[in-house]
Design a protein around this motif. Structure first.
Motif, PDB file in Angstrom:
ATOM      1  N   THR A 213       0.829  -1.203   0.000  1.00  0.00           N
ATOM      2  CA  THR A 213       0.000   0.000   0.000  1.00  0.00           C
ATOM      3  C   THR A 213       0.863   1.252   0.000  1.00  0.00           C
ATOM      4  O   THR A 213       0.395   2.330  -0.338  1.00  0.00           O
ATOM      5  N   LYS A 214       2.134   1.112   0.345  1.00  0.00           N
ATOM      6  CA  LYS A 214       3.053   2.258   0.334  1.00  0.00           C
ATOM      7  C   LYS A 214       3.135   2.858  -1.057  1.00  0.00           C
ATOM      8  O   LYS A 214       3.082   4.066  -1.239  1.00  0.00           O
ATOM      9  N   TYR A 215       3.234   1.996  -2.085  1.00  0.00           N
ATOM     10  CA  TYR A 215       3.356   2.487  -3.449  1.00  0.00           C
ATOM     11  C   TYR A 215       2.059   3.115  -3.927  1.00  0.00           C
ATOM     12  O   TYR A 215       2.054   4.058  -4.692  1.00  0.00           O
ATOM     13  N   ARG A 216       0.929   2.598  -3.447  1.00  0.00           N
ATOM     14  CA  ARG A 216      -0.361   3.181  -3.819  1.00  0.00           C
ATOM     15  C   ARG A 216      -0.483   4.593  -3.262  1.00  0.00           C
ATOM     16  O   ARG A 216      -0.917   5.509  -3.944  1.00  0.00           O
ATOM     17  N   ARG A 217      -0.069   4.782  -1.996  1.00  0.00           N
ATOM     18  CA  ARG A 217      -0.139   6.114  -1.395  1.00  0.00           C
ATOM     19  C   ARG A 217       0.772   7.091  -2.127  1.00  0.00           C
ATOM     20  O   ARG A 217       0.417   8.236  -2.352  1.00  0.00           O
ATOM     21  N   GLU A 218       1.964   6.630  -2.518  1.00  0.00           N
ATOM     22  CA  GLU A 218       2.888   7.498  -3.231  1.00  0.00           C
ATOM     23  C   GLU A 218       2.334   7.888  -4.593  1.00  0.00           C
ATOM     24  O   GLU A 218       2.489   9.021  -5.042  1.00  0.00           O
ATOM     25  N   ALA A 219       1.648   6.944  -5.257  1.00  0.00           N
ATOM     26  CA  ALA A 219       1.068   7.231  -6.566  1.00  0.00           C
ATOM     27  C   ALA A 219      -0.052   8.258  -6.448  1.00  0.00           C
ATOM     28  O   ALA A 219      -0.175   9.168  -7.267  1.00  0.00           O
ATOM     29  N   VAL A 220      -0.882   8.140  -5.418  1.00  0.00           N
ATOM     30  CA  VAL A 220      -1.971   9.095  -5.200  1.00  0.00           C
ATOM     31  C   VAL A 220      -1.405  10.478  -4.906  1.00  0.00           C
ATOM     32  O   VAL A 220      -1.889  11.488  -5.414  1.00  0.00           O
ATOM     33  N   LYS A 221      -0.354  10.533  -4.090  1.00  0.00           N
ATOM     34  CA  LYS A 221       0.267  11.810  -3.755  1.00  0.00           C
ATOM     35  C   LYS A 221       0.837  12.474  -4.996  1.00  0.00           C
ATOM     36  O   LYS A 221       0.662  13.670  -5.218  1.00  0.00           O
ATOM     37  N   THR A 222       1.513  11.699  -5.843  1.00  0.00           N
ATOM     38  CA  THR A 222       2.089  12.241  -7.071  1.00  0.00           C
ATOM     39  C   THR A 222       1.005  12.760  -7.994  1.00  0.00           C
ATOM     40  O   THR A 222       1.127  13.829  -8.590  1.00  0.00           O
ATOM     41  N   SER A 223      -0.097  11.998  -8.115  1.00  0.00           N
ATOM     42  CA  SER A 223      -1.208  12.413  -8.964  1.00  0.00           C
ATOM     43  C   SER A 223      -1.796  13.727  -8.484  1.00  0.00           C
ATOM     44  O   SER A 223      -2.113  14.617  -9.270  1.00  0.00           O
ATOM     45  N   TYR A 224      -1.924  13.881  -7.162  1.00  0.00           N
ATOM     46  CA  TYR A 224      -2.478  15.114  -6.603  1.00  0.00           C
ATOM     47  C   TYR A 224      -1.552  16.293  -6.870  1.00  0.00           C
ATOM     48  O   TYR A 224      -1.993  17.381  -7.226  1.00  0.00           O
ATOM     49  N   GLU A 225      -0.247  16.073  -6.723  1.00  0.00           N
ATOM     50  CA  GLU A 225       0.707  17.158  -6.920  1.00  0.00           C
ATOM     51  C   GLU A 225       0.751  17.614  -8.371  1.00  0.00           C
ATOM     52  O   GLU A 225       1.031  18.775  -8.664  1.00  0.00           O
ATOM     53  N   LEU A 226       0.461  16.685  -9.310  1.00  0.00           N
ATOM     54  CA  LEU A 226       0.492  17.029 -10.724  1.00  0.00           C
ATOM     55  C   LEU A 226      -0.807  17.655 -11.203  1.00  0.00           C
ATOM     56  O   LEU A 226      -0.874  18.184 -12.303  1.00  0.00           O
ATOM     57  N   ARG A 227      -1.851  17.604 -10.370  1.00  0.00           N
ATOM     58  CA  ARG A 227      -3.149  18.142 -10.759  1.00  0.00           C
ATOM     59  C   ARG A 227      -3.065  19.665 -10.844  1.00  0.00           C
ATOM     60  O   ARG A 227      -2.560  20.319  -9.928  1.00  0.00           O
ATOM     61  N   PRO A 228      -3.553  20.292 -11.932  1.00  0.00           N
ATOM     62  CA  PRO A 228      -3.498  21.750 -12.065  1.00  0.00           C
ATOM     63  C   PRO A 228      -4.267  22.431 -10.943  1.00  0.00           C
ATOM     64  O   PRO A 228      -5.359  22.011 -10.567  1.00  0.00           O
ATOM     65  N   GLN A 229      -3.690  23.460 -10.374  1.00  0.00           N
ATOM     66  CA  GLN A 229      -4.331  24.233  -9.329  1.00  0.00           C
ATOM     67  C   GLN A 229      -4.820  25.559  -9.907  1.00  0.00           C
ATOM     68  O   GLN A 229      -4.152  26.170 -10.751  1.00  0.00           O
ATOM     69  N   VAL A 230      -5.993  26.027  -9.441  1.00  0.00           N
ATOM     70  CA  VAL A 230      -6.578  27.260  -9.964  1.00  0.00           C
ATOM     71  C   VAL A 230      -5.628  28.431  -9.786  1.00  0.00           C
ATOM     72  O   VAL A 230      -5.454  29.267 -10.663  1.00  0.00           O
ATOM     73  N   ALA A 231      -4.951  28.487  -8.635  1.00  0.00           N
ATOM     74  CA  ALA A 231      -4.057  29.612  -8.348  1.00  0.00           C
ATOM     75  C   ALA A 231      -2.876  29.672  -9.296  1.00  0.00           C
ATOM     76  O   ALA A 231      -2.249  30.711  -9.462  1.00  0.00           O
ATOM     77  N   ASP A 232      -2.559  28.534  -9.928  1.00  0.00           N
ATOM     78  CA  ASP A 232      -1.416  28.488 -10.833  1.00  0.00           C
ATOM     79  C   ASP A 232      -1.773  28.925 -12.242  1.00  0.00           C
ATOM     80  O   ASP A 232      -0.911  28.992 -13.109  1.00  0.00           O
ATOM     81  N   HIS A 233      -3.053  29.213 -12.511  1.00  0.00           N
ATOM     82  CA  HIS A 233      -3.483  29.497 -13.881  1.00  0.00           C
ATOM     83  C   HIS A 233      -4.334  30.763 -13.938  1.00  0.00           C
ATOM     84  O   HIS A 233      -5.433  30.773 -14.471  1.00  0.00           O
TER      85      HIS A 233
END
Length: 209
Positions: A177-197
């Protein structure tokens, strides 16, 4: 007609084992075993336990060999550094009478001994194939019960008639499950944020206020 396993005329029917190598998991959960806390009861050499938890490609190495001491029984405790999902197990013995015969697994139990293992219903039990010297047989789990495994006991209750039991490889197939949590975290960090655009108009309107 039942299928024969390993050329020994042993029926696969009802024993929950298949040819090793199938499924999505990998035989690398040995990396998630907390070797500082694992232990074995009734072993001639306790240090041999860490040696039999090794990569799949090294499963045929004959040394080290985990051997029982006073009789044929062994109890192996494997705690994990993170929760894991286990799809299957592989266990290669020395062959012959010293080969493990009956394997019982208990999940997420901190403390056990031989008496409690004999009197407690296991999570799962397998009758092992004799002389599976290349690890061609994998013992599939009742997967829904193995979704959040933090520790497990492997209880070898009997062998094929020898005074002692010998094991050269223990394999665990699944995912951490460690790798699953890391994958979710990476996906969230790559998600575009409104403040960045911010648009140019937004920036301009703020600058003149």
């Amino acid at each position: 007609m039942s299928e024969s396993c390993g050329g020994h005329g042993h029926s696969c029917e009802g024993h929950n084992h298949n040819t090793a190598g199938g499924g999505d998991g990998k035989w690398d959960l040995y990396k998630d075993v907390d070797t500082t806390r694992c232990s074995v009861l009734n072993a001639a050499d306790e240090d041999a336990l860490e040696g039999v938890l090794r990569p799949w490609e090294k499963r045929l190495e004959r040394e080290p060999m985990l051997q029982s001491d006073a009789d044929e029984q062994l109890m192996i405790y494997l705690p994990f550094t993170t929760a894991v999902r286990i799809q299957a197990l592989s266990l290669i013995g020395s062959g012959g009478r010293a080969n493990p015969k009956t394997l019982k697994v208990f999940l997420n139990v901190e403390h056990m001994d031989f008496d409690s293992a004999e009197s407690t219903a296991p999570t799962q039990e397998w009758e092992l194939v004799p002389d599976d010297r290349e690890g061609n047989v994998e013992y599939t789990t009742k997967y829904t019960k193995y979704q959040n495994v933090r520790s497990m006991w492997l209880f070898i209750s009997e062998n094929f008639g020898g005074d002692n039991t010998s094991i050269q490889y223990i394999g665990l197939k699944g995912t951490s499950t460690k790798y699953r949590r890391e994958a979710v975290k990476t996906s969230y960090e790559l998600r575009p944020q409104v403040a960045d655009h911010k648009t140019e108009n937004e920036s301009f309107s703020r600058s003149i206020l």
